[in-house]
Write an enzyme that holds these catalytic residues in place. Sequence first.
Site, PDB file in Angstrom:
ATOM      1  N   TYR A 145       0.809  -1.221   0.000  1.00 47.58           N
ATOM      2  CA  TYR A 145       0.000   0.000   0.000  1.00 47.58           C
ATOM      3  C   TYR A 145       0.845   1.274   0.000  1.00 47.58           C
ATOM      4  CZ  TYR A 145      -3.972  -3.074   0.765  1.00 47.58           C
ATOM      5  OH  TYR A 145      -4.919  -4.053   0.619  1.00 47.58           O
ATOM      6  N   LYS A 195       4.286 -14.806   4.850  1.00 48.14           N
ATOM      7  CA  LYS A 195       4.586 -15.721   3.747  1.00 48.14           C
ATOM      8  C   LYS A 195       6.112 -15.781   3.604  1.00 48.14           C
ATOM      9  CE  LYS A 195       3.234 -18.194   0.125  1.00 48.14           C
ATOM     10  NZ  LYS A 195       2.494 -19.460   0.225  1.00 48.14           N
ATOM     11  N   ASP A 234      -1.621 -18.272   3.144  1.00 48.73           N
ATOM     12  CA  ASP A 234      -2.556 -19.082   2.342  1.00 48.73           C
ATOM     13  C   ASP A 234      -3.222 -20.161   3.190  1.00 48.73           C
ATOM     14  OD1 ASP A 234       0.036 -20.054   2.490  1.00 48.73           O
ATOM     15  OD2 ASP A 234       0.132 -20.774   0.424  1.00 48.73           O
ATOM     16  N   ASP A 258      -5.898  -7.213   5.066  1.00 44.14           N
ATOM     17  CA  ASP A 258      -7.067  -6.764   4.311  1.00 44.14           C
ATOM     18  C   ASP A 258      -7.847  -7.982   3.816  1.00 44.14           C
ATOM     19  OD1 ASP A 258      -8.849  -5.239   2.893  1.00 44.14           O
ATOM     20  OD2 ASP A 258      -7.406  -4.457   1.450  1.00 44.14           O
ATOM     21  N   ASP A 262     -11.705  -9.668   5.238  1.00 44.52           N
ATOM     22  CA  ASP A 262     -12.888  -9.884   4.393  1.00 44.52           C
ATOM     23  C   ASP A 262     -13.287 -11.357   4.429  1.00 44.52           C
ATOM     24  OD1 ASP A 262     -12.725  -7.186   3.573  1.00 44.52           O
ATOM     25  OD2 ASP A 262     -13.329  -7.674   1.523  1.00 44.52           O
TER      26      ASP A 262
END
Length: 362
Positions: A145, A195, A234, A258, A262
């Site tokens: 971002y 990750k 993941d 983010d 969701d």
Amino acid sequence: MVFRVPIRSMATAARQSLKIGMLPADGIGREVLPGAKAAILALGSSIPKTEFIDLLAGFEYFTKTGTALPDETVETLKNECDCALFGAVSSPSRKVTGYSSPIVALRKKMDLYANIRPVKSVSVNPEGKPGVDLVVIRENTECLYVKQETQTVGEHGKEARATRLITERASRRIGELAFKMALERPHKHLTVIHKSNVLSITDGLFRETVRAVPTLPGVDGKYDDVTVAEQLVDSAVYRLFREPEIYDVMVAPNLYGDILSDAAAALVGSLGLVPSVNAGDSFVMGEPVHGSAPDIAGQNIANPLAAIRSAAMMLRHIGYGDGANRIERAVDSVLREGKVLTPDLGGKSKTSEVVDEVTKRI
Ligand code: NAI
Ligand code: MG
């Protein structure tokens, strides 16, 4: 929702009045923010006399003026407001010259470095244990971002690159907040999301820095009761859907946080239920996790509960825990009863009807 934000608390003792900056921005942001305002007003004299200051920002504002976040908005927030509420912005998926998301910019300009996103289901029995009860803590200022993208033409055609910034400072302060929050929760369990198996330098720095928080000078065993786990992002999503109960506090770099929040919203029935605050050391801005939902905008059917819960979180953050509890209890009771719900939750009610139902119960 029983949820406390232990980020450095902002003193409230001397406050005679409360000024709340209101940034509805675009789409359903404009439909849900009035609900948040109504919920705050329903608290009456139990909070200081409240003034709402309407502020401009958003994509539509950009199309009219060429700026998505006017300087006046930022100055008013910094100089006049005690806290703020943001609705949602309709950022286009294509590059629009001169446009940059105002919410991403605000988080940086106001140094709102933590996005705290509690995701909790409401059990049918008020005394019952919720099936999902977790908090995603998203680093809010860096990662992809930082929006440093370039496109060049290489041997095989166009090549696009994006810089992903992870700093020790930002990882440490989000890590400290995550440990503090984990310590305050019944399960005291923290999962670090990363990750690092692929991005061993960037995510590696995030992982190491967060994990090292208990060894920082001055911590002195304060976090001994916090159990720490880590999960690749993941498989974290996979496990989130299969066994959400293993998660308590999840801390993640910006993009993963983010996406995870969701995803977690799906577990509790709707994005329209999940609140957040963007928090820094001296300012807080409530914001529903959802976006501007162009598919349902303008129909008075957006679920206002995420925005209303965001208002509660914001109030708690600045020291009005009793008011926040009243709002959250009212929201929970509307959900538990299940009679006045918007279509995303299978109901037939309008946004305004849900707002009325909540405010009646506050
Ligand atoms: P979205 O969150 O706006 O919508 C995703 C889905 O959830 C849609 O089907 C929508 O109808 C539903 N939904 C979301 N909030 C709801 C609510 N309160 N009540 C009922 N249903 C709800 O995400 P999407 O579609 O990916 O993005 C739409 C726009 O929002 C884009 O322009 C995007 O840039 C922007 N956006 C803005 C954010 C912000 O302002 N912080 C965050 C996420 C997206
Ligand atoms: Mg999002």
